[in-house]
Design an enzyme around this catalytic site. Structure first.
Site, PDB file in Angstrom:
ATOM      1  N   ASP A 164       0.840  -1.206   0.000  1.00 33.95           N
ATOM      2  CA  ASP A 164       0.000   0.000   0.000  1.00 33.95           C
ATOM      3  C   ASP A 164       0.874   1.253   0.000  1.00 33.95           C
ATOM      4  OD1 ASP A 164      -2.419  -1.613   0.321  1.00 33.95           O
ATOM      5  OD2 ASP A 164      -1.606  -2.027   2.307  1.00 33.95           O
ATOM      6  N   HIS A 199      -4.938  -3.286   6.490  1.00 29.47           N
ATOM      7  CA  HIS A 199      -4.755  -3.514   5.052  1.00 29.47           C
ATOM      8  C   HIS A 199      -6.114  -3.916   4.485  1.00 29.47           C
ATOM      9  CE1 HIS A 199      -3.382  -4.896   1.182  1.00 29.47           C
ATOM     10  NE2 HIS A 199      -3.939  -6.060   1.414  1.00 29.47           N
TER      11      HIS A 199
HETATM   12  P1  NAX Z   1      -3.158 -17.970  -4.329  1.00 26.66           P
HETATM   13  O1  NAX Z   1      -4.561 -18.447  -4.167  1.00 26.66           O
HETATM   14  O2  NAX Z   1      -2.541 -17.926  -5.686  1.00 26.66           O
HETATM   15  O3  NAX Z   1      -2.203 -18.840  -3.410  1.00 26.66           O
HETATM   16  C1  NAX Z   1      -2.487 -19.113  -2.074  1.00 26.66           C
HETATM   17  C2  NAX Z   1      -1.814 -20.405  -1.739  1.00 26.66           C
HETATM   18  O4  NAX Z   1      -1.986 -20.628  -0.348  1.00 26.66           O
HETATM   19  C3  NAX Z   1      -2.405 -21.620  -2.470  1.00 26.66           C
HETATM   20  O5  NAX Z   1      -1.360 -22.324  -3.140  1.00 26.66           O
HETATM   21  C4  NAX Z   1      -3.034 -22.443  -1.349  1.00 26.66           C
HETATM   22  O6  NAX Z   1      -2.918 -23.840  -1.577  1.00 26.66           O
HETATM   23  C5  NAX Z   1      -2.171 -21.999  -0.157  1.00 26.66           C
HETATM   24  N1  NAX Z   1      -2.796 -22.243   1.133  1.00 26.66           N
HETATM   25  C6  NAX Z   1      -4.090 -22.135   1.500  1.00 26.66           C
HETATM   26  N2  NAX Z   1      -4.248 -22.492   2.765  1.00 26.66           N
HETATM   27  C7  NAX Z   1      -3.019 -22.793   3.246  1.00 26.66           C
HETATM   28  C8  NAX Z   1      -2.533 -23.254   4.488  1.00 26.66           C
HETATM   29  N3  NAX Z   1      -3.376 -23.499   5.504  1.00 26.66           N
HETATM   30  N4  NAX Z   1      -1.218 -23.486   4.613  1.00 26.66           N
HETATM   31  C9  NAX Z   1      -0.379 -23.290   3.592  1.00 26.66           C
HETATM   32  N5  NAX Z   1      -0.770 -22.867   2.372  1.00 26.66           N
HETATM   33  C10 NAX Z   1      -2.087 -22.635   2.208  1.00 26.66           C
HETATM   34  O7  NAX Z   1      -3.115 -16.542  -3.625  1.00 26.66           O
HETATM   35  P2  NAX Z   1      -2.009 -15.395  -3.769  1.00 26.66           P
HETATM   36  O8  NAX Z   1      -2.375 -14.527  -4.908  1.00 26.66           O
HETATM   37  O9  NAX Z   1      -0.659 -15.988  -3.729  1.00 26.66           O
HETATM   38  O10 NAX Z   1      -2.321 -14.541  -2.453  1.00 26.66           O
HETATM   39  C11 NAX Z   1      -2.032 -15.051  -1.169  1.00 26.66           C
HETATM   40  C12 NAX Z   1      -2.650 -14.172  -0.103  1.00 26.66           C
HETATM   41  O11 NAX Z   1      -2.081 -12.876  -0.136  1.00 26.66           O
HETATM   42  C13 NAX Z   1      -4.164 -13.963  -0.243  1.00 26.66           C
HETATM   43  O12 NAX Z   1      -4.770 -14.085   1.018  1.00 26.66           O
HETATM   44  C14 NAX Z   1      -4.257 -12.525  -0.710  1.00 26.66           C
HETATM   45  O13 NAX Z   1      -5.493 -11.940  -0.365  1.00 26.66           O
HETATM   46  C15 NAX Z   1      -3.102 -11.914   0.031  1.00 26.66           C
HETATM   47  N6  NAX Z   1      -2.618 -10.613  -0.433  1.00 26.66           N
HETATM   48  C16 NAX Z   1      -2.168  -9.750   0.494  1.00 26.66           C
HETATM   49  C17 NAX Z   1      -1.648  -8.512   0.153  1.00 26.66           C
HETATM   50  C18 NAX Z   1      -1.139  -7.577   1.193  1.00 26.66           C
HETATM   51  O14 NAX Z   1      -0.743  -6.473   0.823  1.00 26.66           O
HETATM   52  N7  NAX Z   1      -1.101  -7.907   2.476  1.00 26.66           N
HETATM   53  C19 NAX Z   1      -1.636  -8.074  -1.260  1.00 26.66           C
HETATM   54  C20 NAX Z   1      -1.719  -9.190  -2.247  1.00 26.66           C
HETATM   55  C21 NAX Z   1      -2.651 -10.297  -1.849  1.00 26.66           C
HETATM   56  O15 NAX Z   1      -3.960  -9.902  -2.165  1.00 26.66           O
END
Ligand code: NAX
Length: 328
Positions: free
Chosen positions: A159, A187
């Protein structure tokens, strides 16, 4: 050669993981002479794609990458970790209320917080990226209390970077000319990008960009809603910029902050600026390379105070929604 740093990354087969892992392995995070061991954690169903990620990492032959462990076992994954980057979480699906999402992901962060406290290195530091990242971090921290509260962070650096880019574009300067951008609060779409304390080429933003209407409305909204704009354009949520945000977050914790500047990260409030102690809130921070501190004494107008109160209130509401996941 230094001993490798152990970096645990959850959600390692996801899209942020795909952009982040090569940055860590190539030395962009911990430096060009620091070997790293990657400990990649996924859910059992994602171990197959994770295998592919490991194959690609091996095929890069990164000189600094000493070892890769890929697992769905939290104890194994966090064993000896010096850093835990908690990226994995379940995305919000159609028809899901925020409370449902908080509950589903909250449970993930109970076990991860406990596993970090049980298995990680004594110097572990944790950065939560998976959303809702502030409240997930709050849950993990409270379920991993053997790890001191000043080691838990949630990412708002993306951000900050987004705000810098918007201000730079408006002022017709490069984003490196923009400094002192504090992100306050959650966030989420209530976050407050503080333009009143920000600077462009060392001058107050408000003296360079005199369009107050734009600053108070379009600018704030553009940062708050940038994630949604990326999804609309790309069909997928931010991944490269999010991975870069993680790189910047870790570096701004472990490297001294430039004189007079500060960065943003969500951490456990100590009551600074009247924000309730214990809430994981984004603040302006400075590092001396080993210790991170909240920047004190920034002037806040009534406008800023109102925006900060709104976003902190949202954090309190989120905490209320997950109160059964936080031990007394
Ligand atoms: P993806 O859906 O591409 O990847 C998430 C991965 O996490 C998947 O491979 C899934 O199998 C894995 N996963 C789910 N539960 C799990 C667990 N209990 N233990 C280990 N792995 C697990 O999402 P992606 O685009 O990589 O985003 C990941 C996270 O980042 C999301 O929650 C998203 O909302 C968050 N973000 C946070 C941001 C921030 O600024 N704080 C910005 C970007 C993003 O939106």
């Amino acid at each position: 050669m230094k001993a490798p740093i152990k970096v645990a990354v959850t959600g390692a087969a996801g899209q942020i993981g795909y952009s982040l892992l090569p940055r860590i392995a190539s030395g962009s995070v911990f430096g060009p002479d620091q070997p790293v061991e990657l400990r990649l954690i996924e859910i059992p169903n994602a171990l197959k794609p994770l295998e592919g990620v490991v194959m690609e990492l091996n095929d890069c032959s990164f000189p600094l990458l000493s070892n890769i462990v890929a697992t769905a076992d939290l104890d194994e994954g966090f064993s000896g970790a010096n850093w835990a980057l908690l990226v994995g979480s379940v995305p919000r699906k159609a028809g899901m209320e925020r409370k449902d999402l908080l509950g589903i992901n909250g449970k993930i962060f109970i076990s991860q917080g406990a596993a970090i406290a049980k298995n990680a290195a004594s110097d572990v530091r944790v950065v939560v990226v998976g959303n809702p990242c502030n409240t997930n971090c709050l849950i993990a921290m409270n379920n991993g209390r053997d790890v001191p509260s000043d080691r838990w962070f949630a990412m708002t650096r993306l951000d900050e970077n987004r705000a810098k880019s918007q201000l730079a574009t408006k002022a017709g300067v490069h984003s490196t000319a923009v400094s002192n951008v504090a992100i306050w609060g959650n966030h989420s779409s209530t976050l407050y990008p503080d333009f009143e304390n920000a600077k462009i080429n060392g001058k107050p933003v408000t003296s360079v960009i005199t369009d107050t209407q734009w600053l108070e409305n379009d600018f704030i909204k553009s940062v708050q809603l940038r994630g949604a704009a990326i999804i609309e354009a790309r069909g997928l949520s931010s991944a490269k910029s999010a991975a870069h945000g993680v790189v910047d977050t870790v570096r701004s914790i472990i490297e001294p902050t430039a004189a007079g500047d500060f960065h943003s990260v969500a951490l456990c409030s100590d009551g600074s600026y009247g924000i309730e102690a214990g809430l994981i809130t984004s603040f302006p921070v400075r590092s001396n390379g080993s210790k991170l501190e909240i920047v004190q004494g920034l002037p806040l107008s009534d406008f800023s105070k109102g925006k900060i109160e709104a976003t902190v209130n949202e954090l309190k509401q989120e905490r209320e929604m997950v109160k059964e996941l936080i031990p007394a």
